[in-house]
Structure formats: C-alpha cells, structure tokens
Design a protein around this motif. Structure first.
Motif, PDB file in Angstrom:
ATOM      1  N   ILE A   1       0.814  -1.221   0.000  1.00 55.96           N
ATOM      2  CA  ILE A   1       0.000   0.000   0.000  1.00 55.96           C
ATOM      3  C   ILE A   1       0.851   1.276   0.000  1.00 55.96           C
ATOM      4  O   ILE A   1       0.591   2.194  -0.793  1.00 55.96           O
ATOM      5  N   PRO A   2       1.888   1.414   0.840  1.00 56.97           N
ATOM      6  CA  PRO A   2       2.697   2.642   0.767  1.00 56.97           C
ATOM      7  C   PRO A   2       3.358   2.839  -0.598  1.00 56.97           C
ATOM      8  O   PRO A   2       3.502   3.985  -1.057  1.00 56.97           O
ATOM      9  N   GLN A   3       3.747   1.759  -1.252  1.00 55.11           N
ATOM     10  CA  GLN A   3       4.339   1.878  -2.586  1.00 55.11           C
ATOM     11  C   GLN A   3       3.294   2.362  -3.593  1.00 55.11           C
ATOM     12  O   GLN A   3       3.567   3.232  -4.433  1.00 55.11           O
ATOM     13  N   ALA A   4       2.085   1.790  -3.526  1.00 57.62           N
ATOM     14  CA  ALA A   4       1.013   2.232  -4.417  1.00 57.62           C
ATOM     15  C   ALA A   4       0.626   3.682  -4.125  1.00 57.62           C
ATOM     16  O   ALA A   4       0.320   4.456  -5.044  1.00 57.62           O
ATOM     17  N   ASP A   5       0.655   4.048  -2.864  1.00 62.05           N
ATOM     18  CA  ASP A   5       0.274   5.396  -2.452  1.00 62.05           C
ATOM     19  C   ASP A   5       1.224   6.451  -2.994  1.00 62.05           C
ATOM     20  O   ASP A   5       0.805   7.567  -3.335  1.00 62.05           O
ATOM     21  N   ALA A   6       2.501   6.124  -3.104  1.00 62.37           N
ATOM     22  CA  ALA A   6       3.518   7.113  -3.488  1.00 62.37           C
ATOM     23  C   ALA A   6       3.241   7.734  -4.845  1.00 62.37           C
ATOM     24  O   ALA A   6       3.542   8.919  -5.065  1.00 62.37           O
ATOM     25  N   ASP A   7       2.650   6.982  -5.758  1.00 64.80           N
ATOM     26  CA  ASP A   7       2.376   7.479  -7.109  1.00 64.80           C
ATOM     27  C   ASP A   7       0.898   7.748  -7.367  1.00 64.80           C
ATOM     28  O   ASP A   7       0.509   8.026  -8.504  1.00 64.80           O
TER      29      ASP A   7
ATOM     30  N   ILE B   1      -2.750  -2.047  -5.713  1.00 67.40           N
ATOM     31  CA  ILE B   1      -2.007  -2.871  -4.754  1.00 67.40           C
ATOM     32  C   ILE B   1      -1.417  -4.095  -5.445  1.00 67.40           C
ATOM     33  O   ILE B   1      -0.240  -4.423  -5.267  1.00 67.40           O
ATOM     34  N   LEU B   2      -2.232  -4.769  -6.259  1.00 65.85           N
ATOM     35  CA  LEU B   2      -1.746  -5.958  -6.962  1.00 65.85           C
ATOM     36  C   LEU B   2      -0.582  -5.617  -7.885  1.00 65.85           C
ATOM     37  O   LEU B   2       0.353  -6.412  -8.046  1.00 65.85           O
ATOM     38  N   ASP B   3      -0.606  -4.415  -8.472  1.00 67.39           N
ATOM     39  CA  ASP B   3       0.487  -3.997  -9.349  1.00 67.39           C
ATOM     40  C   ASP B   3       1.810  -3.868  -8.607  1.00 67.39           C
ATOM     41  O   ASP B   3       2.879  -3.946  -9.219  1.00 67.39           O
ATOM     42  N   GLU B   4       1.744  -3.659  -7.284  1.00 64.38           N
ATOM     43  CA  GLU B   4       2.958  -3.490  -6.490  1.00 64.38           C
ATOM     44  C   GLU B   4       3.442  -4.784  -5.841  1.00 64.38           C
ATOM     45  O   GLU B   4       4.522  -4.808  -5.249  1.00 64.38           O
ATOM     46  N   LEU B   5       2.662  -5.850  -5.933  1.00 64.42           N
ATOM     47  CA  LEU B   5       3.071  -7.112  -5.327  1.00 64.42           C
ATOM     48  C   LEU B   5       4.173  -7.770  -6.155  1.00 64.42           C
ATOM     49  O   LEU B   5       4.226  -7.598  -7.375  1.00 64.42           O
ATOM     50  N   PRO B   6       5.044  -8.549  -5.514  1.00 61.59           N
ATOM     51  CA  PRO B   6       5.985  -9.366  -6.286  1.00 61.59           C
ATOM     52  C   PRO B   6       5.219 -10.249  -7.266  1.00 61.59           C
ATOM     53  O   PRO B   6       4.106 -10.694  -6.982  1.00 61.59           O
ATOM     54  N   ALA B   7       5.820 -10.498  -8.420  1.00 60.82           N
ATOM     55  CA  ALA B   7       5.128 -11.209  -9.497  1.00 60.82           C
ATOM     56  C   ALA B   7       4.584 -12.555  -9.047  1.00 60.82           C
ATOM     57  O   ALA B   7       3.461 -12.942  -9.410  1.00 60.82           O
TER      58      ALA B   7
END
Length: 202
Positions: free
Chosen positions: A19-25, A47-53
């Motif tokens: 979530i913090p990674q998704a939030d940054a952009d 959120i799914l876009d920021e998860l490891p593959a």
C-alpha cells in the motif's frame, strides 16, 4: 495444503507492504493525492500492481461465483488451495475529513439490498456459495492521525465485525490478521491496516 488462516495472514501482510508503494504514485484528478480516495476496485488493482510477481500471480480478481453471475473480488490459488475472499473499503472519512455517512452501512448493515452488499452480508454470501469452504473477508482500513473516535480504530472494527457476523448469521468467524501500514500522503487517510477474517461453515 496451506492453512487458510496462514493464507489470509500472508495476503494481509503482502497488501499492507504494498500500500505505501502504491500510495507514493497515486494521484486523483478530483481528490487529494494518495491511494485512500480511490474506490475499492482501483485500490485493489493498484495494490496488486505493487506485489511481487509470484504473489500477484496467485491472485485472480472478479472471479464468478459457482452457478451465478456474481463475482468474487479475490481468489487466491496457492499450494492446492483455491481460496475466495471478498474485499471492502473501511474508509470512514471523506476527502475533506468529514465522516462518510454511507460507509458504516456499507460495512455493517446486515440487510441485503438489490444489486449491492455490505461487508457483513458478504459473509453469508460466501458461506452459502458453491465455493469450497472456508472463505475469507478482507478490509482496507484507513484512519487519520489523531482519530478521535476510538470506535474507528482497526482493532475495534475487527472485533465489532467478528461479533456482528456471529450475532446476525451464526457463522464461525475469526480475525486472522490486522497488518498496519503508514506514511501515506492523504491528510485524512494517512495510515491504517489490512484486516482479514476467516469464515467457517461448521
């Protein structure tokens, strides 16, 4: 085969980390910056876009319920388990910081409405579905710094929801994770937690 509680705990932890990674952009054309103002479907996608593959690959979205046209928000396929999860926003404040008068009903209303469901009515829907049991629920909870209502804290929400599921539907339910996140951009959706519950049909 993975323990269903462990699956839910892992999903909650993965989402909270992302979530913090998704939030940054996260920029919204109408609301203040940050992931918090976005609707549920957009947030899950972000959120799914920021998860490891390898983690994202285990999760399918908008999966049809067996035998009907309803769609389940998330289905996790891992270690021989196909685990359905309904997700909801737990965002009790609007972009301007005021309490959202509709959010309480969308979470805690026990009365099903045509074409929509609350997180509470998602519980019997999952248990009575044709999906293999057990099933799960996931809440994306947001809170402002210095929230004055103790009732709007993650632990209180988790406890109330578990109690309400048991009261209204006589379903065995347990809170499996309250995974915190913080450091978000939005002034009224600054931190929160991913909360998960396990539903058992016996």
């Amino acid at each position: 085969m993975s323990n269903p509680s462990v699956v839910l705990q892992r999903v909650a932890r993965d989402f909270a980390d992302a979530i913090p990674q998704a939030d940054a952009d996260a920029q919204h054309s109408r609301w203040k910056a940050g992931i918090g103002p976005f609707e549920e479907e957009n947030q899950i996608e972000m959120i799914l876009d920021e998860l490891p593959a390898e983690r994202a690959g285990e999760i399918k979205t908008e999966v049809p319920y067996p035998g009907n046209q309803q769609r389940c928000d998330l289905v996790v396929d891992t270690d021989g388990i196909r685990f359905p999860i309904e997700a909801k926003l737990l965002r009790f404040r609007l972009d301007n910081g005021n309490i959202d008068p509709n959010m309480y009903k969308s979470v805690f209303s026990p009365f099903p409405e045509q074409g929509s469901s609350s997180m509470l009515t998602d519980a019997p829907k999952l248990v009575e579905s044709g999906f293999d049991q057990p099933t799960g629920l996931l809440g994306l909870y947001y809170e402002k710094d210095g929230e004055e209502y103790d009732q709007l804290r993650a632990e209180a929400i988790a406890e109330k929801f578990q109690r309400d599921v048991s009261y209204w539907y006589d379903i065995n339910v347990e809170t499996t994770a309250i995974e915190p996140f913080d450091g978000l951009q939005h002034p009224h959706h600054q931190h929160g937690a991913v909360i998960t519950w396990l539903l058992l049909d016996d």
